[in-house]
Write a protein that holds these residues in place. Structure first.
Motif, mmCIF file in Angstrom:
data_model
loop_
_atom_site.group_PDB
_atom_site.id
_atom_site.type_symbol
_atom_site.label_atom_id
_atom_site.label_comp_id
_atom_site.label_asym_id
_atom_site.label_seq_id
_atom_site.Cartn_x
_atom_site.Cartn_y
_atom_site.Cartn_z
ATOM 1 N N ALA A 266 0.841 -1.194 0.000
ATOM 2 C CA ALA A 266 0.000 0.000 0.000
ATOM 3 C C ALA A 266 0.875 1.243 0.000
ATOM 4 C CB ALA A 266 -0.933 0.020 1.215
ATOM 5 N N ALA A 267 0.439 2.254 -0.762
ATOM 6 C CA ALA A 267 1.133 3.548 -0.830
ATOM 7 C C ALA A 267 0.216 4.613 -0.253
ATOM 8 C CB ALA A 267 1.504 3.883 -2.274
ATOM 9 N N SER A 268 0.792 5.484 0.572
ATOM 10 C CA SER A 268 -0.021 6.450 1.305
ATOM 11 C C SER A 268 0.537 7.855 1.168
ATOM 12 C CB SER A 268 -0.103 6.052 2.786
ATOM 13 O OG SER A 268 -0.675 7.078 3.561
ATOM 14 N N SER A 269 -0.309 8.842 1.491
ATOM 15 C CA SER A 269 0.115 10.241 1.473
ATOM 16 C C SER A 269 1.017 10.590 2.646
ATOM 17 C CB SER A 269 -1.117 11.154 1.482
ATOM 18 O OG SER A 269 -1.811 11.086 0.263
ATOM 19 N N ASP A 270 1.244 9.654 3.570
ATOM 20 C CA ASP A 270 2.226 9.909 4.618
ATOM 21 C C ASP A 270 3.651 9.618 4.151
ATOM 22 O OD1 ASP A 270 2.259 7.173 4.504
ATOM 23 O OD2 ASP A 270 1.535 6.841 6.535
ATOM 24 N N GLY A 271 3.796 9.264 2.849
ATOM 25 C CA GLY A 271 5.121 9.064 2.274
ATOM 26 C C GLY A 271 5.711 7.701 2.518
ATOM 27 N N THR A 272 4.908 6.723 2.890
ATOM 28 C CA THR A 272 5.425 5.389 3.192
ATOM 29 C C THR A 272 4.801 4.341 2.275
ATOM 30 O OG1 THR A 272 3.720 4.932 4.853
ATOM 31 C CG2 THR A 272 5.750 5.996 5.611
ATOM 32 N N VAL A 273 5.555 3.261 2.068
ATOM 33 C CA VAL A 273 5.066 2.064 1.396
ATOM 34 C C VAL A 273 5.066 0.953 2.437
ATOM 35 C CG1 VAL A 273 5.456 0.385 -0.432
ATOM 36 C CG2 VAL A 273 5.976 2.780 -0.826
ATOM 37 N N SER A 274 3.918 0.319 2.633
ATOM 38 C CA SER A 274 3.783 -0.705 3.664
ATOM 39 C C SER A 274 3.511 -2.055 3.031
ATOM 40 C CB SER A 274 2.643 -0.355 4.631
ATOM 41 O OG SER A 274 1.402 -0.367 3.947
ATOM 42 N N CYS A 275 3.838 -3.097 3.766
ATOM 43 C CA CYS A 275 3.523 -4.473 3.391
ATOM 44 C C CYS A 275 2.811 -5.098 4.585
ATOM 45 C CB CYS A 275 4.793 -5.250 3.043
ATOM 46 S SG CYS A 275 4.484 -6.932 2.471
ATOM 47 N N THR A 276 1.551 -5.479 4.398
ATOM 48 C CA THR A 276 0.694 -5.880 5.516
ATOM 49 C C THR A 276 0.224 -7.314 5.336
ATOM 50 O OG1 THR A 276 -0.090 -3.592 5.694
ATOM 51 C CG2 THR A 276 -1.369 -5.276 6.842
ATOM 52 N N ASP A 277 0.280 -8.067 6.434
ATOM 53 C CA ASP A 277 -0.287 -9.413 6.480
ATOM 54 C C ASP A 277 -1.784 -9.267 6.740
ATOM 55 O OD1 ASP A 277 -1.146 -11.988 7.106
ATOM 56 O OD2 ASP A 277 0.799 -12.532 7.939
ATOM 57 N N LEU A 278 -2.614 -9.746 5.812
ATOM 58 C CA LEU A 278 -4.055 -9.537 5.923
ATOM 59 C C LEU A 278 -4.672 -10.337 7.060
ATOM 60 C CD1 LEU A 278 -5.114 -9.572 2.161
ATOM 61 C CD2 LEU A 278 -4.632 -7.618 3.623
ATOM 62 N N GLU A 279 -4.043 -11.430 7.452
ATOM 63 C CA GLU A 279 -4.618 -12.271 8.500
ATOM 64 C C GLU A 279 -4.352 -11.711 9.882
ATOM 65 O OE1 GLU A 279 -4.579 -16.971 9.957
ATOM 66 O OE2 GLU A 279 -3.482 -16.323 8.169
ATOM 67 N N THR A 280 -3.163 -11.193 10.095
ATOM 68 C CA THR A 280 -2.793 -10.701 11.428
ATOM 69 C C THR A 280 -2.844 -9.179 11.531
ATOM 70 O OG1 THR A 280 -0.434 -10.629 10.839
ATOM 71 C CG2 THR A 280 -1.308 -12.692 11.755
ATOM 72 N N TRP B 191 7.375 17.890 2.403
ATOM 73 C CA TRP B 191 6.604 16.678 2.703
ATOM 74 C C TRP B 191 6.257 15.946 1.405
ATOM 75 C CZ3 TRP B 191 5.626 14.129 7.090
ATOM 76 C CH2 TRP B 191 4.640 13.142 7.078
ATOM 77 N N ARG B 192 6.658 14.686 1.321
ATOM 78 C CA ARG B 192 6.429 13.888 0.116
ATOM 79 C C ARG B 192 5.295 12.901 0.347
ATOM 80 N NH1 ARG B 192 10.364 14.210 -3.859
ATOM 81 N NH2 ARG B 192 12.174 15.477 -3.296
ATOM 82 N N MET B 193 4.388 12.833 -0.626
ATOM 83 C CA MET B 193 3.241 11.941 -0.571
ATOM 84 C C MET B 193 3.301 10.972 -1.749
ATOM 85 S SD MET B 193 0.251 14.662 0.510
ATOM 86 C CE MET B 193 0.716 15.894 -0.699
ATOM 87 N N LEU B 194 2.936 9.727 -1.519
ATOM 88 C CA LEU B 194 2.966 8.699 -2.549
ATOM 89 C C LEU B 194 1.556 8.452 -3.075
ATOM 90 C CD1 LEU B 194 5.469 6.157 -0.951
ATOM 91 C CD2 LEU B 194 5.900 7.749 -2.820
ATOM 92 N N TYR B 195 1.413 8.449 -4.408
ATOM 93 C CA TYR B 195 0.111 8.280 -5.036
ATOM 94 C C TYR B 195 0.082 7.059 -5.957
ATOM 95 C CZ TYR B 195 -1.328 12.847 -3.293
ATOM 96 O OH TYR B 195 -1.669 13.899 -2.479
ATOM 97 N N GLY B 196 0.710 7.169 -7.144
ATOM 98 C CA GLY B 196 0.688 6.072 -8.097
ATOM 99 C C GLY B 196 1.458 4.866 -7.599
ATOM 100 N N MET B 197 0.962 3.666 -7.988
ATOM 101 C CA MET B 197 1.619 2.438 -7.524
ATOM 102 C C MET B 197 1.260 1.280 -8.448
ATOM 103 S SD MET B 197 1.190 0.515 -3.859
ATOM 104 C CE MET B 197 2.228 -0.857 -3.418
ATOM 105 N N ASP B 198 2.242 0.397 -8.709
ATOM 106 C CA ASP B 198 2.011 -0.844 -9.442
ATOM 107 C C ASP B 198 3.189 -1.777 -9.184
ATOM 108 O OD1 ASP B 198 0.618 -2.632 -10.920
ATOM 109 O OD2 ASP B 198 0.936 -1.685 -12.858
ATOM 110 N N ILE B 199 3.057 -3.043 -9.619
ATOM 111 C CA ILE B 199 4.084 -4.061 -9.402
ATOM 112 C C ILE B 199 4.497 -4.627 -10.752
ATOM 113 C CG2 ILE B 199 4.605 -6.311 -8.394
ATOM 114 C CD1 ILE B 199 2.762 -5.688 -6.127
ATOM 115 N N ASN B 200 5.803 -4.670 -10.998
ATOM 116 C CA ASN B 200 6.352 -5.304 -12.183
ATOM 117 C C ASN B 200 6.698 -6.745 -11.828
ATOM 118 O OD1 ASN B 200 8.374 -6.209 -14.196
ATOM 119 N ND2 ASN B 200 8.156 -4.133 -14.967
ATOM 120 N N LEU B 201 5.941 -7.677 -12.403
ATOM 121 C CA LEU B 201 6.097 -9.079 -12.027
ATOM 122 C C LEU B 201 7.427 -9.663 -12.483
ATOM 123 C CD1 LEU B 201 2.484 -10.356 -12.835
ATOM 124 C CD2 LEU B 201 3.402 -9.619 -10.640
ATOM 125 N N GLU B 202 7.867 -9.306 -13.683
ATOM 126 C CA GLU B 202 9.106 -9.885 -14.205
ATOM 127 C C GLU B 202 10.324 -9.404 -13.432
ATOM 128 O OE1 GLU B 202 9.598 -9.351 -18.349
ATOM 129 O OE2 GLU B 202 8.044 -10.801 -18.907
#
Length: 545
Positions: free
Chosen positions: A221-235, A255-266
């Motif tokens: 997840a990318a947020s306007s607080d300027g961080t990228v997080s990785c979250t376990d959905l179960e816990t 202050w930097r905010m993150l908006y656009g986001m995607d994953i390159n699988l290769e």
């Protein structure tokens, strides 16, 4: 002794009336005397208040236009009707000469749209497209399946308005949602009543979410607080992969905010972009930033969208507030190495490749236009088609984004919410539109008489005939109406009401007034709600011409 009350001198109130109001039938001399007396009273009151150190309060009864801020006329929304400002062009198509209610684009969405032409292959690149990519597209256009009835809903699920939605890649009944407060919701809409919202991941707007390609139980997840997080959905346990503001708040200039986001699988990297025009790469295997930031848009402009081509992941599409959508090659990703610039007249809210072949591009711009580029192998100086659609919104609303139907092999169906309300049986409703981007025709407009708020966030399920919508703080699941036994359908739908306690505890904060969550009007009472059968006029399908 009796308590002494403190006397407070209230400021004087001066009322300014409209100059167009009717005058009395008295003589001119009497009018002049009355005006002189009024002026004397006003000056005396002003002097008295000035001596006491308080300025008078002026209440103006003049008509003020909300659009151009001038007096003498009114403009804007009155219920479901939009009144145009005489100083401005049509609000819908931005062209002068007519009003919004009589705009030809409002009467017929396909007005002025040139259908997709058949182009013969004349170069090697298009020959490759014809041989390798086009077989993925079915030659026979399948019938559209429109989810047009609310099957279940959770009202006031979030504490702030919904900003993004994402379906689980393997579990068909799991929907993830992010909100303005930075909370992450995990909703099993098969069970409906269970509520899981993680509020300790981000501190402000959650703008984008993507599932981990290696583990479908993890979400980036990318947020306007300027961080990228990785979250376990179960816990609900979260780790921060990147933080652009390690020193905290140092002013809006840094202050930097993150908006656009995607994953390159290769390549196994998470791509994120900020509000200064930079692109960052995060290695999904080591969960750390890799390389330096790359400027991909105008310096100081917000990059709101990133999308990797589904067929060729090295092709990257970005869009931002500099009025451009840009095409990049990740094998040569550096400032100034753009492959193509897709120019728009205003801010570009979103840009997506087509889901099957990846050869088409669909963009949503703030100028009430959907633009389609039929092939990325041809000239991209101008779009193939422009479709006029109402999504030019004001502040405090999640931007509208037209998205492809991921199940449509013909790559012709898109879904987007509508901003201008329509009058249906005396109720102002904001429909969700399904548009054929090849012809510009409105395939269907779906709505529910109980949903009176705007629905800017919409997501079609990648496998089922399901539409998820985020309207204010609530989530709705739409499914197609049953083809048989319509009269025997039960009128009880699974609708659960949550929350609403935060704002009763104390004084409202500024965010409460700046949010559209206070307009969350769904006509429900209690927990399990019996909803009236939808009116026939509430769902309209456009006949093929």
């Amino acid at each position: 002794m009796a308590p002494q009350l403190r006397r407070t001198a209230f400021p004087k109130v001066l009322i300014e009336r409209d100059t167009d109001s009717e005058q009395s039938s008295s003589d001119d001399d009497d009018e002049e005397e009355e005006q002189e007396n009024e002026n004397e009273v006003k000056t005396e009151d002003f002097n008295d208040t000035k001596k006491k150190g308080k300025s008078p309060i002026t209440i103006s009864l003049k008509k003020v236009c909300k659009v151009c801020k001038k007096t003498g006329h009114e403009a804007g929304f009155k219920g479901a009707t939009y009144i145009d400002c005489p100083m401005k062009p049509c609000f819908l198509c931005k062209m002068p000469g007519h009003t919004t209610m009589t705009c030809p684009h409002r009467v017929a969405t396909e007005h002025g749209v040139v259908p997709a032409p058949h182009v013969n292959t004349q170069n090697p690149v298009e020959f490759v497209f014809e041989r390798q990519l086009k077989p993925r597209i079915t030659p026979i256009k399948p019938a559209y399946v429109i989810p047009d009835q609310v099957d279940c809903a959770v009202i006031r699920y979030h504490s702030r308005r919904v900003t993004c939605l994402e379906f689980h890649p393997t579990n068909n009944h799991i929907l993830l949602s992010g909100d303005k407060k930075g909370q992450l919701g995990v909703w099993d809409f098969a069970k409906v009543h269970e509520k899981t919202v993680y509020g300790n991941i981000h501190s402000c707007i959650l703008n984008n979410m993507r599932f981990s390609p290696a583990n479908d139980g993890m979400i980036y997840a990318a947020s306007s607080d300027g961080t990228v997080s990785c979250t376990d959905l179960e816990t609900g346990i979260s780790s921060t992969l990147m933080n652009l503001n390690p020193d905290g708040w140092q002013g809006p200039g840094s202050w930097r905010m993150l908006y656009g986001m995607d994953i390159n699988l290769e390549r196994g990297v998470v791509l994120v972009a900020d509000n200064f025009g930079f692109l960052y790469l995060v290695d999904s295997r080591s969960n750390s930033q890799t390389g330096k930031a790359i400027m991909i848009h105008k310096k100081g402009s917000k990059v709101v969208g990133l999308h990797c081509n589904p067929f060729q992941p090295d092709l990257l599409l970005s869009c931002g507030n500099d009025h451009f959508a840009r095409l990049w090659d990740m094998r040569r990703l550096e400032a100034g190495s753009v492959l193509a610039n897709l120019e728009h007249r205003r801010v570009v809210n979103s840009a997506y490749f087509s889901p099957f072949s990846g050869t088409k591009i669909l963009t949503t711009s703030q100028d009430n236009r959907l633009r389609i580029w039929d092939s990325i192998f041809r000239d991209l100086d101008s779009p193939s088609r422009e479709i006029v659609h109402s999504h030019d919104f004001n502040r405090h609303l999640t931007p509208f984004r037209a998205e492809w139907d991921p199940k449509d092999p013909s790559e012709s169906l898109a879904v987007i919410g509508r901003y201008i309300s329509e009058n249906y049986n005396g109720t102002a409703l904001h429909p969700i539109d399904f548009i054929d981007i090849n012809t510009g025709q409105l395939v269907a407009e779906v709505m529910d008489p109980n949903i009176t708020t705007i629905t800017p966030v919409n997501k079609l399920h990648p496998r089922d005939d399901v539409l998820a919508s985020g309207s204010s703080r609530s989530l709705f699941i739409w499914r197609p109406k049953e083809k048989f036994d319509v009269s025997e359908q039960s009128d009880t739908r699974k609708i659960i009401v949550f929350g609403g306690d935060e704002k009763k505890r104390g004084k409202r904060s500024k965010d409460d007034y700046d949010d559209d969550s206070d307009d969350d009007k769904f006509n429900v009472k209690g927990k399990n709600v019996k909803v009236k059968k939808p009116v026939k006029q509430m769902t309209r399908r456009k006949a093929k011409r």
